[in-house]
Structure formats: C-alpha cells, structure tokens
Design an enzyme around this catalytic site. Sequence first.
Site, PDB file in Angstrom:
ATOM      1  N   ARG A  54       0.802  -1.218   0.000  1.00 47.42           N
ATOM      2  CA  ARG A  54       0.000   0.000   0.000  1.00 47.42           C
ATOM      3  C   ARG A  54       0.839   1.273   0.000  1.00 47.42           C
ATOM      4  O   ARG A  54       0.639   2.164  -0.831  1.00 47.42           O
ATOM      5  CB  ARG A  54      -0.909   0.062   1.245  1.00 47.42           C
ATOM      6  CG  ARG A  54      -2.222  -0.634   1.113  1.00 47.42           C
ATOM      7  CD  ARG A  54      -2.583  -1.239   2.429  1.00 47.42           C
ATOM      8  NE  ARG A  54      -1.616  -2.294   2.688  1.00 47.42           N
ATOM      9  CZ  ARG A  54      -1.750  -3.540   2.206  1.00 47.42           C
ATOM     10  NH1 ARG A  54      -2.797  -3.884   1.551  1.00 47.42           N
ATOM     11  NH2 ARG A  54      -0.806  -4.456   2.409  1.00 47.42           N
ATOM     12  N   THR A  55       1.747   1.381   0.970  1.00 44.84           N
ATOM     13  CA  THR A  55       2.455   2.650   1.148  1.00 44.84           C
ATOM     14  C   THR A  55       3.321   2.949  -0.070  1.00 44.84           C
ATOM     15  O   THR A  55       3.304   4.057  -0.614  1.00 44.84           O
ATOM     16  CB  THR A  55       3.305   2.598   2.428  1.00 44.84           C
ATOM     17  OG1 THR A  55       2.509   2.076   3.482  1.00 44.84           O
ATOM     18  CG2 THR A  55       3.826   3.962   2.801  1.00 44.84           C
ATOM     19  N   LYS A  83      26.679  -4.191  -1.796  1.00 40.71           N
ATOM     20  CA  LYS A  83      28.152  -4.193  -1.830  1.00 40.71           C
ATOM     21  C   LYS A  83      28.749  -3.590  -0.570  1.00 40.71           C
ATOM     22  O   LYS A  83      29.962  -3.520  -0.415  1.00 40.71           O
ATOM     23  CB  LYS A  83      28.647  -3.371  -3.030  1.00 40.71           C
ATOM     24  CG  LYS A  83      28.225  -3.895  -4.372  1.00 40.71           C
ATOM     25  CD  LYS A  83      28.740  -2.937  -5.468  1.00 40.71           C
ATOM     26  CE  LYS A  83      27.803  -2.942  -6.655  1.00 40.71           C
ATOM     27  NZ  LYS A  83      27.935  -1.725  -7.474  1.00 40.71           N
ATOM     28  N   ARG A 104      11.032   3.824   3.806  1.00 39.38           N
ATOM     29  CA  ARG A 104      10.614   2.831   4.811  1.00 39.38           C
ATOM     30  C   ARG A 104      11.845   2.005   5.174  1.00 39.38           C
ATOM     31  O   ARG A 104      12.602   1.574   4.307  1.00 39.38           O
ATOM     32  CB  ARG A 104       9.529   1.905   4.285  1.00 39.38           C
ATOM     33  CG  ARG A 104       9.263   0.764   5.279  1.00 39.38           C
ATOM     34  CD  ARG A 104       8.079  -0.066   4.948  1.00 39.38           C
ATOM     35  NE  ARG A 104       6.847   0.675   5.146  1.00 39.38           N
ATOM     36  CZ  ARG A 104       5.637   0.109   5.093  1.00 39.38           C
ATOM     37  NH1 ARG A 104       5.524  -1.194   4.861  1.00 39.38           N
ATOM     38  NH2 ARG A 104       4.557   0.832   5.281  1.00 39.38           N
ATOM     39  N   HIS A 132       4.574   6.042  11.433  1.00 42.28           N
ATOM     40  CA  HIS A 132       4.145   5.878  10.031  1.00 42.28           C
ATOM     41  C   HIS A 132       3.111   6.992   9.807  1.00 42.28           C
ATOM     42  O   HIS A 132       1.912   6.753   9.756  1.00 42.28           O
ATOM     43  CB  HIS A 132       3.531   4.489   9.880  1.00 42.28           C
ATOM     44  CG  HIS A 132       3.215   4.065   8.472  1.00 42.28           C
ATOM     45  ND1 HIS A 132       3.405   4.865   7.366  1.00 42.28           N
ATOM     46  CD2 HIS A 132       2.705   2.900   7.992  1.00 42.28           C
ATOM     47  CE1 HIS A 132       3.032   4.203   6.276  1.00 42.28           C
ATOM     48  NE2 HIS A 132       2.602   3.006   6.635  1.00 42.28           N
TER      49      HIS A 132
HETATM   50  N1   CP Z   1      -0.643  -0.262   5.802  1.00 45.22           N
HETATM   51  C1   CP Z   1       0.596  -0.395   5.283  1.00 45.22           C
HETATM   52  O1   CP Z   1       1.532   0.305   5.663  1.00 45.22           O
HETATM   53  O2   CP Z   1       0.697  -1.356   4.329  1.00 45.22           O
HETATM   54  P1   CP Z   1       2.022  -1.743   3.536  1.00 45.22           P
HETATM   55  O3   CP Z   1       2.978  -2.371   4.541  1.00 45.22           O
HETATM   56  O4   CP Z   1       1.583  -2.715   2.481  1.00 45.22           O
HETATM   57  O5   CP Z   1       2.612  -0.496   2.976  1.00 45.22           O
END
Ligand code: CP
Length: 299
Positions: A54-55, A83, A104, A132
């Site tokens: 999603r993100t 590397k 992320r 998040h």
């Molecule tokens: N909700 C969410 O962060 O989903 P993903 O880990 O798929 O990005």
Amino acid sequence: MYKFKGRDILSIKDFSKEEILYILRLASKFEKKVNPNLLKGKIVATLFYEPSTRTHQSFSSAAQRLGAGVIGFDNINVTSIKKGESFEDTLRIMANLSDVIVIRHPKPGSADLAAKTVSIPVINAGDGPNNHPSQTLLDLFTMQKIFKRLDNLKIAMVGDMKHYRTFHGQILGLGKFSNNKIYGICPKGLEMPDEFKNENYQDLVINMKNLDEILATLKPDVVSVGRIPREYIKGNSKKYSFRITIETVKKLPKHTIIMHPLPRIDELDTEVDEYPNAIYFQQAKNGLYIREVLLALVL
Ligand code: CP
C-alpha cells in the site's frame, strides 16, 4: 499560513491539530479533483528497505497522478547497499537525483537520520515499530469522513500495542483532539510502551478468547484491528493469535466501523468484508489522497 514546503514528515507528533485538519481538508479536495500537472518536473525517490504494498504503491501512484517522476528501489539486493554502501551515502546519492525522499526502513529513527543526512524533504513511510505518519493521517481522514468529527470518539484497538506502529500513530493523532477514549485490547506481553501513552489511552489486557464479549461491552465507535507483526516479535508469535469474525461484528452497535491498515493475515476473517461498516479497503484508498497532499505540500 502553514509552512510545509521543504519540511520533513517524520512523526504525527510534529503536526498541530490545525495542520492535521488542513491536510485532511486538502485530501478531500484532491479526492474530488486530480491535479495532473501540479508536480510536473519533480522527482520522487521511494526507498523501501522493508516490504510494502500500500504505502509504496500509493506514494508512487500519488506522485504520478500529480505529474512527478518516480525513482527508487524496493529490493536492496539489487542496489550497491548489497556491496556495503552505507545508509548515509545511499541517501546522499538519491537526494542528488530527486526532490523528495520517501523512506521505509525496519530501524526506528532511520527516517530521522535520513532527514539529518540530506537537505531535501524526507517522508517517513514507516520506521520499524515507531512511526508511520501518512498511515495515521489516512486513518484520521477515514474516521473524519465517516463520523464528521475527530473528537468524542471511542476507539477499541485490537492486536499488538507494543510493536504496531499504526496503533502508536492513532493514539498520538487522536490525542490532538478532545475527549477521545482509546482502549488497547491485547494479550499479556503486548501492552503499549509508555512513550506512546497519553491520558486518552488505557491498556485492556485480556485473554483474547473473550474478545467478542469485551468489544460488545465497550460499544466502540471504531474497532481498529492490526495483525500481530511477526517481523518484530522474538520467539513464537502464534501464541498471541486472535480472530475478528462475523460473529464478533454482529454483537457490535450498528454504527461501529471496522478499520485495519492492512495487510491482514488471519486476525480478520474475510467474511467480515461483506459487513457494510467494514471500511478497510476504503481506508487504504484514502491513503492515495493523503499521500498526494503530503507530496504536494513538501514540494
Ligand atoms: N498499511 C501499510 O503500511 O501497508 P504496507 O505495509 O503494504 O505499505
């Protein structure tokens, strides 16, 4: 009015209530109207050191819907990190090539380190169990769309309070508003860390076999479900298992909505999808508009 240009988006804590409401107002506008040239000529770098559907894809879609180009990676094994290139050097190189970095990473604080390393804005797309912020904003946007308010809500969060960043963000985000009551329903050992608690929040440590009865008694406005994040738990995570089923939902008030940031594993039965107030797929879609707004604001 509000200063967003060039700003890092690291934690929901960094936003005032007024700034949150401003972002949600803009998200509503972006939902109604696509702005295909708003970010023409800009490049968004998406650096995903940890899996995401999603993100990652919604930041990428948001960027492209606004006319920006997208570069980046979601598999460090095909980059020079493999590397031995350092985190900071990778960030410096990607910042040379882009206008904003979306990152992320499994390590808490990694987005903060990225922001200290580069001069372009950094958006935290999840730093381990910590923060998040775009997830929190899309959760608040979803609640606001349904209840027309972010005050006086009763939220029952169900799952792992200790490691699940979505819950941490919901407490901090809803804590900016008035008279919200948040219950963290969890098995023993997965209670909320002190750093995320506030006066709105209460742990409800239960035997998860009694979950349906506890939820029926609480009569919450929102049941916010999360998976047990196996990747952050040492040892056997199966002992913490629970399941929200159609029977759970039938015992709730008619107005109660079921949220989940997704992905789900086995904690939320697919039968619940048919329930009219199961809004987790809409919730995920709301992320697109929130992420369009965040990219537009910082650029
Ligand atoms: N909700 C969410 O962060 O989903 P993903 O880990 O798929 O990005």
